[in-house]
Design a protein around this motif. Structure first.
Motif, PDB file in Angstrom:
ATOM      1  N   ALA A   1       0.859  -1.177   0.000  1.00  0.00           N
ATOM      2  CA  ALA A   1       0.000   0.000   0.000  1.00  0.00           C
ATOM      3  C   ALA A   1       0.885   1.213   0.000  1.00  0.00           C
ATOM      4  O   ALA A   1       0.711   2.126  -0.745  1.00  0.00           O
ATOM      5  CB  ALA A   1      -0.890   0.006   1.224  1.00  0.00           C
TER       6      ALA A   1
ATOM      7  N   CYS B   1      -3.237  -2.770   4.974  1.00  0.00           N
ATOM      8  CA  CYS B   1      -2.392  -2.894   3.784  1.00  0.00           C
ATOM      9  C   CYS B   1      -2.674  -4.255   3.147  1.00  0.00           C
ATOM     10  O   CYS B   1      -3.309  -5.103   3.754  1.00  0.00           O
ATOM     11  CB  CYS B   1      -0.925  -2.757   4.164  1.00  0.00           C
ATOM     12  SG  CYS B   1      -0.234  -4.272   4.873  1.00  0.00           S
ATOM     13  N   PRO B   2      -2.198  -4.498   1.931  1.00  0.00           N
ATOM     14  CA  PRO B   2      -2.486  -5.791   1.291  1.00  0.00           C
ATOM     15  C   PRO B   2      -1.911  -6.989   2.050  1.00  0.00           C
ATOM     16  O   PRO B   2      -2.454  -8.087   1.994  1.00  0.00           O
ATOM     17  CB  PRO B   2      -1.842  -5.637  -0.084  1.00  0.00           C
ATOM     18  CG  PRO B   2      -1.817  -4.159  -0.326  1.00  0.00           C
ATOM     19  CD  PRO B   2      -1.562  -3.543   1.017  1.00  0.00           C
TER      20      PRO B   2
ATOM     21  N   ALA C   1       5.641  -8.901   2.766  1.00  0.00           N
ATOM     22  CA  ALA C   1       4.857  -9.084   3.989  1.00  0.00           C
ATOM     23  C   ALA C   1       5.388 -10.200   4.872  1.00  0.00           C
ATOM     24  O   ALA C   1       5.978 -11.168   4.395  1.00  0.00           O
ATOM     25  CB  ALA C   1       3.408  -9.376   3.620  1.00  0.00           C
TER      26      ALA C   1
ATOM     27  N   SER D   1      -0.776  -3.166   9.501  1.00  0.00           N
ATOM     28  CA  SER D   1       0.283  -3.373   8.507  1.00  0.00           C
ATOM     29  C   SER D   1       0.765  -4.819   8.569  1.00  0.00           C
ATOM     30  O   SER D   1       0.850  -5.394   9.653  1.00  0.00           O
ATOM     31  CB  SER D   1       1.497  -2.472   8.790  1.00  0.00           C
ATOM     32  OG  SER D   1       1.131  -1.117   8.848  1.00  0.00           O
TER      33      SER D   1
ATOM     34  N   ALA E   1       5.062  -0.555   7.348  1.00  0.00           N
ATOM     35  CA  ALA E   1       3.999   0.293   7.899  1.00  0.00           C
ATOM     36  C   ALA E   1       3.121   0.990   6.860  1.00  0.00           C
ATOM     37  O   ALA E   1       2.632   2.091   7.092  1.00  0.00           O
ATOM     38  CB  ALA E   1       4.583   1.335   8.864  1.00  0.00           C
ATOM     39  N   CYS E   2       2.915   0.355   5.711  1.00  0.00           N
ATOM     40  CA  CYS E   2       2.018   0.940   4.728  1.00  0.00           C
ATOM     41  C   CYS E   2       0.608   1.077   5.287  1.00  0.00           C
ATOM     42  O   CYS E   2      -0.173   1.902   4.824  1.00  0.00           O
ATOM     43  CB  CYS E   2       1.963   0.081   3.477  1.00  0.00           C
ATOM     44  SG  CYS E   2       3.584  -0.286   2.840  1.00  0.00           S
ATOM     45  N   GLY E   3       0.260   0.261   6.264  1.00  0.00           N
ATOM     46  CA  GLY E   3      -1.069   0.332   6.866  1.00  0.00           C
ATOM     47  C   GLY E   3      -1.133   1.335   8.003  1.00  0.00           C
ATOM     48  O   GLY E   3      -2.117   1.359   8.742  1.00  0.00           O
TER      49      GLY E   3
END
Ligand code: SF4
Lengths: 119, 551
Positions: free
Chosen positions: A2, B415-416, B424, B456, B461-463
């Motif tokens: 993201a 996030c994905p 991930a 995330s 930490a994209c989330g």
């Protein structure tokens, strides 16, 4: 992804992600097909398959070396990218790690897109 | 909305043509993967778990209904019928075929969209408050300066190979809806001592493995001098930012290592050399840009709008949705609609081609053909007449996006994670789904009040988990997914970093843990006290006690 720290870290770190599992039952060879990104495995007949159940599973050092050789050749021939030899569970081609199971089947949150039934 | 001039349009077209050639050469084996990878990343094309992923920039989160229509078309034609809106106000497609990318980009270019500035160590796509231009508490529309920054930063030759990626966010209202203090540079529109409009500048914030709330380095910058000041910051960073260690390469590390004061001193010194060098945008160009963001032709509407008030009075579900998802518009008689892309049990931020296309239609019919993407992974119809709200709500219900949960526990960022992302450690989406199911009833959500959960799937930490009131971070322990919980993070003007509570939880224990936290809060809160305020008052002890009591 993201928010994307992906770029700089791409290939080497990803292989590190695939560190070996001590209780490994066997090895299979995988990558993503260059032209469409689809997840593929080296099959027993020497072809590349999208079906993990057809993957050529090796349990010896020589066998693993053969898998690596095939990956290497396919990478050099620009057929696949992100090549890796991964661990499987004992006596099956099911990948040992969750990450690889998800690659083999598809996102767990989209069963409608699954490539095979989950194990 | 800003419309590309012929320079922008030419740049994008030329880039598509150039990339087409590069893809052809790669497929023909004339370029190796090592040579090709940086080229594809420069166009937003990543490799993820299942396929290539294309990230498309939506500058400062503003798009036209025609652009959203095209995004729907792309999902339908080149992907598996859906896309994922991200915390960077972008959209990502998960199932892209390399051989089709040149055609795809060509289609996107028709509506002035592309993947430029969505990857690599450049100045990334600029983000902004999704309520720009319509918020009641706004000092100035942040899209004007965002667009200036976009033009200045696109293919900026000096800043195309920075030590690391660089993110700029702009906020124009009192309320920070763009999380500017978690960006490399945060620009806050402010009023100066004489009432004139200018900017407060924050620098050196970020998330990732080293979360930092950006310090304020300049309280007031005159409007006309923004670009030279940004350039000064970038120069100092470009010169001194570390290139030897990827984990220490972001500007936040530099600012922390030399201290905000010294960093500011260097920036000011650089700026003194630069400010008269013609970097700043000429007044004429600024007002040219400004014209694109002129308010649409609003109608004069007398209050109250009877049909709207009646619908609200007679339909509790509609009333609830208005209460949570419709914000006050600066023009009387209008509302700002946030479409929650978080249906109960759904995938946060995902939308199908059909849903996108329907929302584009709604925008066209009811919102002057404009749509926004929020960093909380929702979409916004910024200009809906109150008289039309009921119709819009009903239409949204038909596509499954009428959930009244904005800012509540169901409005989760995820996030994905391991379902899609190659970096991930653990899955994010299933955790979000379980939480959203557990707290699914409107009564329960209302009882809890404003509460932001952010998840995330790894330390990148994209989330935005660091900024979550409840933050959840997926890690891997002994081959298993494990989730660490932090409390007290905030991404608004009171920005703070969440604190780790204790040992992590297995995937099937996370929801129970969250419920315990929520119940603890409900028991200890004072009348009207929101979760974040309560946490800031009592600290983590009571939560920790409850969470690890019987363990
Ligand atoms: S936080 Fe990690 S898992 Fe989630 S999208 Fe970013 S890189 Fe991927």
């Amino acid at each position: 992804m993201a928010d994307e720290n992906t770029q700089v870290i791409e290939p080497s770190e990803i292989s590190a992600h695939r560190r070996s599992n001590k209780a490994a039952g066997g090895k299979i060879a995988t990558g993503n097909r260059l032209r469409d990104g689809v997840v593929i495995y080296l099959a027993a007949n020497g072809e590349w398959t999208t079906d993990v159940d057809q993957a050529r599973r090796e349990t010896t050092a020589d066998g693993e070396a053969a898998l690596k050789g095939a990956l290497d050749a396919a990478f050099k021939a620009n057929y696949l990218i992100d090549a890796a030899v991964i661990d499987t569970v004992p006596s099956d081609t099911k990948p040992a790690r969750l990450r690889e199971q998800i690659r083999a089947v598809g996102p767990t949150v989209r069963p409608d897109l699954a490539r095979r039934a989950n194990w | 909305m800003y419309i590309y001039d012929k320079f922008d349009q030419t740049i994008v077209r030329e880039r598509v043509a150039e990339f087409r050639g590069q893809v052809q050469r790669r497929l023909a084996g004339e370029l190796s993967e090592d040579q090709f990878r940086p080229l594809r990343l420069m166009n937003g094309l990543y490799l993820q778990l299942h396929a290539y992923m294309l990230r498309v920039a939506i500058p400062y989160g503003t798009m036209s209904s025609a652009q959203l229509k095209k995004l729907a078309y792309i999902a339908q034609t080149y992907d598996r019928g859906y896309g994922h809106f991200t915390t960077r106000q972008n959209i990502q497609y998960n199932w892209i075929k390399l051989e089709q990318v040149p055609d795809l980009l060509n289609d996107l270019a028709e509506v002035q969209l592309h993947g430029i500035q969505t990857s690599g160590n450049c100045i990334r796509n600029v983000t902004a408050d999704q309520f720009s231009g319509v918020a009641g508490d706004e000092i100035e529309d942040p899209r004007i300066v965002s667009e200036a920054v976009r033009q200045w930063s696109t293919f900026h030759p000096e800043f195309s190979f920075l030590p690391r990626k660089f993110k700029i966010a702009v906020n124009g209202a009192a309320r920070d809806r763009a999380a500017i203090q978690f960006h490399d540079i945060g620009i806050q529109v402010v009023r100066g001592p004489e009432g004139d409009v200018g900017y407060a500048i924050y620098a050196g914030g970020g998330m990732g493995r080293t979360p930092v709330v950006a310090p304020l380095i300049r309280a007031f910058l005159p409007k006309a001098e923004l670009l030279s000041y940004l350039e000064a910051i970038l120069r100092v960073y470009n010169r001194h930012g570390r290139r030897d260690n990827i984990y220490k390469a972001r500007i936040k590390i530099l600012v922390r290592e030399i201290g905000a004061e010294e960093f500011t001193r260097q920036v000011e010194a650089e700026w003194a050399l630069l400010r008269n060098e013609g970097v700043n945008l000429p007044e004429a160009e600024m007002s040219r840009i400004q014209k694109f963001f002129a308010p649409p032709p609003y109608e004069k509407i007398a209050a109250p709008v009877v049909a709207f008030e009646q619908a609200r009075a007679s339909n509790p579900a509609f009333a609830r949705w208005v209460e949570t998802n419709v914000h006050t518009h600066k023009v009387p008689g209008y509302g700002v609609v946030t479409i929650s892309l978080k249906p109960v049990g759904g995938i946060p931020g995902d939308a199908t081609a059909e849903q996108m296309s329907q929302i584009a239609d709604l925008a066209e019919k009811y919102s002057f053909a404009e749509v926004r993407v929020t960093h909380v992974q929702n979409l916004v119809l910024p200009n809906v007449k109150q008289a039309d709200l009921f119709a819009v709500w009903q239409q949204l219900g038909k596509i499954g996006f009428a959930d009244a949960n904005l800012g509540l526990i169901g409005d989760i960022i995820a996030c994905p994670g391991l379902d899609y992302c190659a970096l991930a450690n653990a899955r994010s989406i299933p955790v979000a789904q379980q939480i959203s199911e557990r707290f699914r009833t409107p009564e329960r959500m209302k009882e809890i009040g404003p509460l932001q959960i952010k998840i995330s799937g790894c330390i990148n930490a994209c989330g935005h988990h660091h900024a979550g009131h409840i933050g959840i971070l997926g890690v891997e322990r002994a081959g298993e997914e494990l989730y660490q919980i932090t409390l007290g993070g905030a991404g608004d003007e009171t920005a703070s970093i969440g604190e780790l509570l204790g040992p992590g939880f297995k995937g099937d224990q996370v929801v129970d843990a969250v419920e315990k936290i929520v119940n603890t809060y409900i028991e200890l809160r004072q009348p009207g006290e929101e979760f974040l305020a309560a946490y800031r008052r009592v600290g983590k002890a009571p939560f920790k006690e409850r969470l690890y009591a019987s363990a």
